[in-house]
Design an enzyme around this catalytic site. Structure first.
Site, PDB file in Angstrom:
ATOM      1  N   SER A 179      73.082 -35.859   1.909  1.00 36.41           N
ATOM      2  CA  SER A 179      73.112 -34.848   0.847  1.00 36.41           C
ATOM      3  C   SER A 179      74.004 -33.709   1.298  1.00 36.41           C
ATOM      4  O   SER A 179      74.045 -33.374   2.502  1.00 36.41           O
ATOM      5  CB  SER A 179      71.709 -34.308   0.577  1.00 36.41           C
ATOM      6  N   THR A 214      66.014 -37.253 -10.562  1.00 38.01           N
ATOM      7  CA  THR A 214      65.114 -38.297 -10.057  1.00 38.01           C
ATOM      8  C   THR A 214      63.762 -37.675  -9.703  1.00 38.01           C
ATOM      9  O   THR A 214      63.606 -36.444  -9.719  1.00 38.01           O
ATOM     10  CB  THR A 214      65.672 -38.968  -8.781  1.00 38.01           C
ATOM     11  N   ASN A 268      69.044 -45.759   1.812  1.00 39.29           N
ATOM     12  CA  ASN A 268      68.885 -44.801   0.702  1.00 39.29           C
ATOM     13  C   ASN A 268      67.516 -44.128   0.694  1.00 39.29           C
ATOM     14  O   ASN A 268      67.386 -42.996   0.235  1.00 39.29           O
ATOM     15  CB  ASN A 268      69.118 -45.561  -0.612  1.00 39.29           C
ATOM     16  N   VAL A 315      71.091 -35.186  -8.769  1.00 41.02           N
ATOM     17  CA  VAL A 315      70.743 -36.280  -9.688  1.00 41.02           C
ATOM     18  C   VAL A 315      69.299 -36.140 -10.167  1.00 41.02           C
ATOM     19  O   VAL A 315      68.398 -35.825  -9.370  1.00 41.02           O
ATOM     20  CB  VAL A 315      70.925 -37.628  -8.955  1.00 41.02           C
ATOM     21  N   LYS A 337      69.023 -34.104   6.667  1.00 36.00           N
ATOM     22  CA  LYS A 337      70.293 -34.721   6.273  1.00 36.00           C
ATOM     23  C   LYS A 337      71.412 -34.324   7.246  1.00 36.00           C
ATOM     24  O   LYS A 337      72.330 -35.108   7.496  1.00 36.00           O
ATOM     25  CB  LYS A 337      70.637 -34.340   4.832  1.00 36.00           C
ATOM     26  N   ASP A 388      58.694 -50.664   4.477  1.00 35.51           N
ATOM     27  CA  ASP A 388      58.372 -49.256   4.704  1.00 35.51           C
ATOM     28  C   ASP A 388      59.206 -48.833   5.906  1.00 35.51           C
ATOM     29  O   ASP A 388      58.987 -49.324   7.029  1.00 35.51           O
ATOM     30  CB  ASP A 388      56.875 -49.085   4.992  1.00 35.51           C
ATOM     31  N   ALA A 416      62.853 -28.564   6.207  1.00 33.50           N
ATOM     32  CA  ALA A 416      62.612 -29.961   6.583  1.00 33.50           C
ATOM     33  C   ALA A 416      63.699 -30.864   5.986  1.00 33.50           C
ATOM     34  O   ALA A 416      64.398 -31.570   6.712  1.00 33.50           O
ATOM     35  CB  ALA A 416      61.226 -30.417   6.112  1.00 33.50           C
ATOM     36  N   TYR A 417      63.850 -30.819   4.673  1.00 34.27           N
ATOM     37  CA  TYR A 417      64.756 -31.762   3.992  1.00 34.27           C
ATOM     38  C   TYR A 417      66.224 -31.544   4.366  1.00 34.27           C
ATOM     39  O   TYR A 417      66.916 -32.500   4.766  1.00 34.27           O
ATOM     40  CB  TYR A 417      64.578 -31.670   2.477  1.00 34.27           C
TER      41      TYR A 417
HETATM   42  N1  LIG Z   1      68.298 -36.771  -6.380  1.00 27.35           N
HETATM   43  C1  LIG Z   1      69.218 -35.964  -5.837  1.00 27.35           C
HETATM   44  O1  LIG Z   1      69.685 -34.978  -6.446  1.00 27.35           O
HETATM   45  C2  LIG Z   1      69.739 -36.259  -4.460  1.00 27.35           C
HETATM   46  C3  LIG Z   1      70.723 -35.397  -3.930  1.00 27.35           C
HETATM   47  C4  LIG Z   1      71.218 -35.657  -2.663  1.00 27.35           C
HETATM   48  C5  LIG Z   1      70.775 -36.748  -1.957  1.00 27.35           C
HETATM   49  N2  LIG Z   1      69.810 -37.565  -2.484  1.00 27.35           N
HETATM   50  C6  LIG Z   1      69.366 -38.709  -1.687  1.00 27.35           C
HETATM   51  O2  LIG Z   1      69.471 -39.884  -2.460  1.00 27.35           O
HETATM   52  C7  LIG Z   1      68.523 -40.854  -1.983  1.00 27.35           C
HETATM   53  C8  LIG Z   1      67.700 -41.409  -3.128  1.00 27.35           C
HETATM   54  O3  LIG Z   1      66.945 -40.341  -3.668  1.00 27.35           O
HETATM   55  P1  LIG Z   1      66.441 -40.302  -5.181  1.00 27.35           P
HETATM   56  O4  LIG Z   1      66.870 -38.994  -5.717  1.00 27.35           O
HETATM   57  O5  LIG Z   1      66.798 -41.559  -5.894  1.00 27.35           O
HETATM   58  O6  LIG Z   1      64.860 -40.192  -4.921  1.00 27.35           O
HETATM   59  P2  LIG Z   1      63.618 -41.022  -5.459  1.00 27.35           P
HETATM   60  O7  LIG Z   1      63.770 -41.383  -6.900  1.00 27.35           O
HETATM   61  O8  LIG Z   1      62.422 -40.234  -5.032  1.00 27.35           O
HETATM   62  O9  LIG Z   1      63.695 -42.379  -4.614  1.00 27.35           O
HETATM   63  C9  LIG Z   1      63.423 -42.385  -3.238  1.00 27.35           C
HETATM   64  C10 LIG Z   1      63.194 -43.816  -2.840  1.00 27.35           C
HETATM   65  O10 LIG Z   1      62.881 -43.851  -1.435  1.00 27.35           O
HETATM   66  C11 LIG Z   1      61.701 -44.626  -1.272  1.00 27.35           C
HETATM   67  N3  LIG Z   1      60.981 -44.297  -0.053  1.00 27.35           N
HETATM   68  C12 LIG Z   1      60.491 -43.103   0.344  1.00 27.35           C
HETATM   69  N4  LIG Z   1      59.861 -43.248   1.525  1.00 27.35           N
HETATM   70  C13 LIG Z   1      59.961 -44.561   1.870  1.00 27.35           C
HETATM   71  C14 LIG Z   1      59.508 -45.324   2.975  1.00 27.35           C
HETATM   72  N5  LIG Z   1      58.796 -44.778   3.963  1.00 27.35           N
HETATM   73  N6  LIG Z   1      59.810 -46.644   3.017  1.00 27.35           N
HETATM   74  C15 LIG Z   1      60.518 -47.201   2.014  1.00 27.35           C
HETATM   75  N7  LIG Z   1      60.957 -46.543   0.929  1.00 27.35           N
HETATM   76  C16 LIG Z   1      60.666 -45.229   0.872  1.00 27.35           C
HETATM   77  C17 LIG Z   1      60.899 -44.348  -2.534  1.00 27.35           C
HETATM   78  O11 LIG Z   1      59.872 -45.332  -2.684  1.00 27.35           O
HETATM   79  P3  LIG Z   1      58.448 -45.015  -3.409  1.00 27.35           P
HETATM   80  O12 LIG Z   1      58.664 -45.242  -4.886  1.00 27.35           O
HETATM   81  O13 LIG Z   1      57.533 -45.998  -2.772  1.00 27.35           O
HETATM   82  O14 LIG Z   1      58.104 -43.585  -3.090  1.00 27.35           O
HETATM   83  C18 LIG Z   1      62.006 -44.458  -3.562  1.00 27.35           C
HETATM   84  O15 LIG Z   1      62.276 -45.804  -3.840  1.00 27.35           O
HETATM   85  C19 LIG Z   1      67.707 -40.128  -0.914  1.00 27.35           C
HETATM   86  O16 LIG Z   1      68.246 -40.417   0.369  1.00 27.35           O
HETATM   87  C20 LIG Z   1      67.926 -38.658  -1.246  1.00 27.35           C
HETATM   88  O17 LIG Z   1      67.727 -37.819  -0.124  1.00 27.35           O
HETATM   89  C21 LIG Z   1      69.284 -37.339  -3.714  1.00 27.35           C
END
Ligand SMILES: NC(=O)c1ccc[n+]([C@@H]2O[C@H](COP(=O)([O-])OP(=O)(O)OC[C@H]3O[C@@H](n4cnc5c(N)ncnc54)[C@H](OP(=O)(O)O)[C@@H]3O)[C@@H](O)[C@H]2O)c1
Length: 243
Positions: A142, A201, A88, A199, A170, A61, A165-166
């Site tokens: 991001s 997700t 990540n 993406v 970044k 965590d 916030a978000y």
């Molecule tokens: N999706 C997009 O379009 C997008 C765009 C730009 C940047 N990003 C960035 O890409 C990265 C991955 O995002 P994603 O889209 O794949 O999101 P996601 O599917 O929600 O995955 C986020 C991951 O972070 C974990 N996490 C959150 N809080 C945590 C903590 N306190 N300790 C450990 N793990 C934690 C989550 O675990 P749990 O399953 O336990 O919650 C999950 O494994 C992030 O940095 C996000 O900001 C995403």
């Protein structure tokens, strides 16, 4: 000490993090699946192993000092060093995030995970990274954190809706990445930030248009930079993202 290339990906149980782990594993690397929930972590490790990846679970965590210290100890005991850290894990923080409506506690929570979590994990892993021949740190940022894009200075529409916030978390992460790059200049540690694109997700209710595998590609590229590769920069698939 293991001679095999060892990577740790935080938040690797799903989404882009899972695909980064799969991509690094496909290179023959041993990949630590950092995840806070035991059931989700073990499911991811099992799926990666079924795909031929040398994956191992790392309870983590990123908001918790003891958890992060224990994760570093686990990798030390297993491998004695760490070659690649991919920060990540992140949260979006929920709604509302219009600046005039946000609960300040939301900002605090998002920064704790998306920024301070990265510093906490990076510093815990630093002694292990310093033992690697070619250490790499990749911070998943991001393009919504790009002030040039948010302000329109880079041309085009600002990415994403107002999210006080978000998006600034970044921007903060990008600034933190630069500070590490400055301190680590002259060492063999390369640290960069990247944007995966939009993406599909959990983070955005699967509204994104790219696959997690597509989103993972830029992080995999930065994790495998040659020794004379860039540091202190911000990349997306198409190249450098303006700050
Ligand atoms: N999706 C997009 O379009 C997008 C765009 C730009 C940047 N990003 C960035 O890409 C990265 C991955 O995002 P994603 O889209 O794949 O999101 P996601 O599917 O929600 O995955 C986020 C991951 O972070 C974990 N996490 C959150 N809080 C945590 C903590 N306190 N300790 C450990 N793990 C934690 C989550 O675990 P749990 O399953 O336990 O919650 C999950 O494994 C992030 O940095 C996000 O900001 C995403």
């Amino acid at each position: 000490m293991s001679e095999r290339t060892i990577a740790l990906v935080t938040g690797a149980n799903k989404g882009i993090g899972y695909e980064i782990a799969a991509g690094l594993g496909a290179l023959g690397w041993s990949v630590g699946v950092g995840a806070r929930d035991e059931r989700r972590r073990e499911a991811a490790v099992e799926a990666l192993r079924a795909a031929g990846v040398d994956a191992f679970g790392v309870p983590l965590d990123v908001t918790d000092d003891a958890s992060t210290t224990a994760a570093a100890r686990l990798i030390e005991d297993r491998a004695g060093h760490l070659d690649v850290l991919v920060n990540n894990a992140a949260i979006a923080g929920g709604a509302p995030q219009e600046p005039t409506r946000v609960d300040p506690a939301t900002i605090r929570t998002v920064v704790e995970t998306n920024v301070i979590g990265v510093v906490r994990v990076t510093n815990a892993m630093m002694p292990l990274l310093r033992r690697s021949a070619s250490p790499r740190i990749v911070n998943m940022s991001s393009s919504v954190g790009s002030l040039a894009r948010q302000s329109g200075a880079a041309g085009g529409a600002a990415p994403g809706p107002p999210a006080v916030a978000y998006a600034p978390s970044k921007t903060f992460l990008n600034a933190v990445t630069l500070q590490y790059a400055r301190e680590l200049s002259g060492t063999n540690i390369l640290i960069n930030a990247c944007c995966p694109g939009y993406v599909a997700t959990d983070l955005n209710g699967f509204q994104g248009v790219r696959t997690p595998r597509q989103g993972a590609a830029v992080a995999v590229a930065l994790a495998t930079l040659p020794d004379d590769g860039p540091t202190g920069q911000f990349f997306e698939d198409a190249g450098v993202v303006p700050w």
